[in-house]
Design a protein around this motif. Structure first.
Motif, mmCIF file in Angstrom:
data_model
loop_
_atom_site.group_PDB
_atom_site.id
_atom_site.type_symbol
_atom_site.label_atom_id
_atom_site.label_comp_id
_atom_site.label_asym_id
_atom_site.label_seq_id
_atom_site.Cartn_x
_atom_site.Cartn_y
_atom_site.Cartn_z
ATOM 1 N N GLY A 281 1.009 -1.317 0.105
ATOM 2 C CA GLY A 281 0.030 0.020 -0.039
ATOM 3 C C GLY A 281 0.722 1.155 -0.034
ATOM 4 O O GLY A 281 1.865 1.497 -0.952
ATOM 5 N N HIS A 282 0.682 2.171 0.990
ATOM 6 C CA HIS A 282 1.313 3.260 0.924
ATOM 7 C C HIS A 282 2.569 3.348 1.764
ATOM 8 O O HIS A 282 3.497 4.015 2.166
ATOM 9 N N THR A 283 2.753 2.189 2.501
ATOM 10 C CA THR A 283 3.914 1.745 3.405
ATOM 11 C C THR A 283 4.978 1.031 2.853
ATOM 12 O O THR A 283 4.549 0.059 1.982
ATOM 13 N N GLU A 284 6.175 1.447 2.960
ATOM 14 C CA GLU A 284 7.299 0.706 2.625
ATOM 15 C C GLU A 284 8.333 0.522 3.738
ATOM 16 O O GLU A 284 8.588 1.120 4.285
ATOM 17 N N HIS A 285 9.184 -0.661 3.651
ATOM 18 C CA HIS A 285 10.190 -1.121 4.535
ATOM 19 C C HIS A 285 11.256 -0.792 3.491
ATOM 20 O O HIS A 285 11.500 -1.531 2.375
ATOM 21 N N THR A 286 12.381 -0.048 3.741
ATOM 22 C CA THR A 286 13.566 0.177 3.119
ATOM 23 C C THR A 286 14.838 0.088 3.989
ATOM 24 O O THR A 286 15.010 0.158 4.784
ATOM 25 N N SER A 287 15.878 -0.409 3.156
ATOM 26 C CA SER A 287 17.188 -0.341 3.546
ATOM 27 C C SER A 287 18.184 -0.102 2.672
ATOM 28 O O SER A 287 18.046 -0.275 1.390
ATOM 29 N N SER A 288 19.474 0.484 2.816
ATOM 30 C CA SER A 288 20.258 0.751 1.879
ATOM 31 C C SER A 288 21.508 0.309 2.078
ATOM 32 O O SER A 288 22.001 -0.076 3.271
ATOM 33 N N VAL A 289 22.393 0.046 1.009
ATOM 34 C CA VAL A 289 23.553 -0.272 1.062
ATOM 35 C C VAL A 289 24.624 0.410 0.147
ATOM 36 O O VAL A 289 24.157 0.695 -1.178
ATOM 37 N N LYS A 290 25.933 0.464 0.394
ATOM 38 C CA LYS A 290 26.896 1.028 -0.585
ATOM 39 C C LYS A 290 27.932 0.181 -1.075
ATOM 40 O O LYS A 290 28.556 -0.630 -0.228
ATOM 41 N N LEU A 291 28.173 -0.060 -2.287
ATOM 42 C CA LEU A 291 28.936 -0.989 -2.922
ATOM 43 C C LEU A 291 30.274 -0.149 -3.433
ATOM 44 O O LEU A 291 30.135 0.939 -4.144
ATOM 45 N N HIS A 292 31.349 -0.931 -3.079
ATOM 46 C CA HIS A 292 32.686 -0.382 -3.718
ATOM 47 C C HIS A 292 33.136 -1.452 -4.515
ATOM 48 O O HIS A 292 33.347 -2.630 -4.001
ATOM 49 N N ILE A 293 33.663 -0.985 -5.651
ATOM 50 C CA ILE A 293 34.382 -2.118 -6.621
ATOM 51 C C ILE A 293 35.856 -1.648 -6.604
ATOM 52 O O ILE A 293 36.322 -0.613 -7.151
ATOM 53 N N HIS A 294 36.457 -2.780 -6.444
ATOM 54 C CA HIS A 294 37.890 -2.731 -6.610
ATOM 55 C C HIS A 294 38.448 -3.470 -7.901
ATOM 56 O O HIS A 294 37.999 -4.353 -8.339
#
Length: 450
Positions: free
Chosen positions: A319-332
């Motif tokens: 519906g109008h509700t969201e569960h979110t999480s974030s992550v940052k990728l480092h590429i070598h």
């Protein structure tokens, strides 16, 4: 700024003979739950005279037209005034404590011959390390205005993010203002919540004549949470692959799960459970195993490129509700071990030619501050400053400024990796220097015959 976690609207508008209802939200601590709650009016001499309190007192001139209801288990108390008169216009305080000092929040009440309908204050509860969804109603179906999210202080509303791509440094990678839907409404999504996120906010659409259709929001982040802090940074090797888990609340039922790429306050859809895969990620990105019992699903990204570095969001929507999480990728470009226990070991490169694109960088944008002005009917207007240019709507009194500690300061993200590299090099140089000095000393002693 308001201390101790007490929040409430800064402006109220009512019509002659009508009524207003004001809600104050406070941190649910034993002291706050059982202490005296009060509502007072500030006189010209600066003294705030109590109108009503939870201890049973009611001022004689307000008997029969004011009430106070405290709900300690929810951390709220509500004041209602009826039969509004022109003389009720003025400044008020709602507070907690044995006197009218200490923990309080001030507001302006304006009584007009005809008053529009004000939007009620919205309360959003969030868990520490979790996420929050704020629905910002608009009513403006034409669009075109800049959507914003700012934190309200005593005299100003400091910008956190807007739809033009500005994001404060403390919110990089963890806030997203969605596009407007057909009704003109939009959402503000925030994740990786910290205690400092608690407070009073405003979201709305900014125009040249001020901002309108704004919504005041109290965000209250729980001091304790069952959610643990999860790694926000993953490392992968160019040409290799990695996988990571996306988390959501297993007690909730989500219609759709997806992954999007965050950049400059927007998030482009890359993959979802309906089968969509972004053109540039086809053959490289897929959803792996899912564990509904524990609320996780796995995302696998292979044939890693240098331009894959950046922020990604896991989103579970209902519906109008969201569960979110974030992550940052480092590429070598070289093989290295991952810093995330949920990341698979990177494999050897399968290609020798690196991609042409470089890692995205955040552009530097001057701090933006909304300064609150007066209220006319149900529309709040103010000053918007950016750099040295100022847009001042007609009839807005007052001067620009914030009190000490009022502005929402941003700090760097602390992602430096220089220290682990510099320390070993310094140690090696020190060893070499000591060895050379020792040899010179021995040679000198032999020459002098010691």
């Amino acid at each position: 700024p308001v201390s101790g976690g007490l929040y409430g609207s800064r402006f109220l508008t009512g019509g002659l003979g009508g009524s207003i209802t004001h809600r104050c939200f406070y941190s649910i601590t034993p002291a706050n739950k059982y202490d005296r709650k009060y509502w007072c009016k500030i006189a010209e001499n600066g003294v705030c005279y109590t109108i009503i309190s939870s201890s049973g007192y009611t001022s004689e001139e307000y008997v029969g037209r004011v009430s106070l209801q405290d709900v300690p288990q929810n951390g709220t108390f509500t004041v209602t005034m009826t039969g509004l008169q022109s003389s009720d216009t003025g400044r008020y305080q709602c507070g907690i404590g044995p006197t009218t000092g200490g923990l309080y929040v001030s507001l302006n009440l304006t009584v007009l011959a005809e008053a529009g309908v004000s939007r009620p204050l919205q309360l959003i509860q969030g868990e520490l390390h979790g996420s929050a969804t704020v629905l910002c109603p608009s009513g403006d179906t034409q669009g075109g205005g800049k959507r914003f999210w700012c934190k309200v202080g005593r005299t100003s509303c400091t910008l956190i993010a807007d739809s033009d791509g500005y994001v404060g440094r403390r919110h990089l990678g963890r806030i997203f203002i969605t596009p407007q839907d057909s009704s003109g409404a939009f959402k503000v999504l925030i994740n990786d919540l910290v205690k400092e996120d608690s407070g009073l906010y405003r979201c709305g659409i900014e125009r040249l004549n001020g901002w309108d259709t704004s919504q005041e929001v109290v965000l209250r982040v729980a001091t304790a949470s069952a959610l643990s802090r999860r790694p926000k940074f993953l490392s992968g090797t160019f040409g290799g692959s990695l996988s990571f888990k996306c988390h959501y609340d297993p007690k909730s039922s989500y219609e759709e799960k997806s992954l999007c790429r965050w950049e400059g306050g927007s998030c482009s859809l890359l993959l979802d459970t309906n089968g969509f895969v972004h053109e540039s990620y086809k053959g490289r990105l897929q959803m792996g195993s899912s564990d509904p019992e524990h609320g996780t699903y796995t995302v696998v990204l292979s044939q890693l490129r240098l331009e894959d570095a950046g922020w990604y969001w896991c989103r579970a929507k209902s519906g109008h509700t969201e569960h979110t999480s974030s992550v940052k990728l480092h590429i070598h470009e070289e093989i290295c071990s991952s810093q995330d226990p949920e990341t698979t070991t990177p494999v050897k490169p399968t290609s020798s030619s690196p991609a042409a694109s470089s890692t995205p960088t955040q552009r530097s944008i001057p701090s933006l501050i909304f300064v609150m002005g007066t209220v006319t009917k149900s529309t709040t207007v103010g000053i918007i400053t950016k750099g040295t240019s100022t847009l001042l709507p007609p009839g807005t009194p007052g001067t620009f400024g914030t009190s000490p500690g009022e502005t929402y300061h941003e700090s760097s993200s602390g992602e430096s990796r220089l220290l682990p590299v510099v320390l070993p090099a310094l140690a090696l140089l020190l060893c070499v220097a000591l060895t050379v000095l020792t040899l010179l000393k021995i040679k000198l002693e032999r020459k002098t015959g010691k």
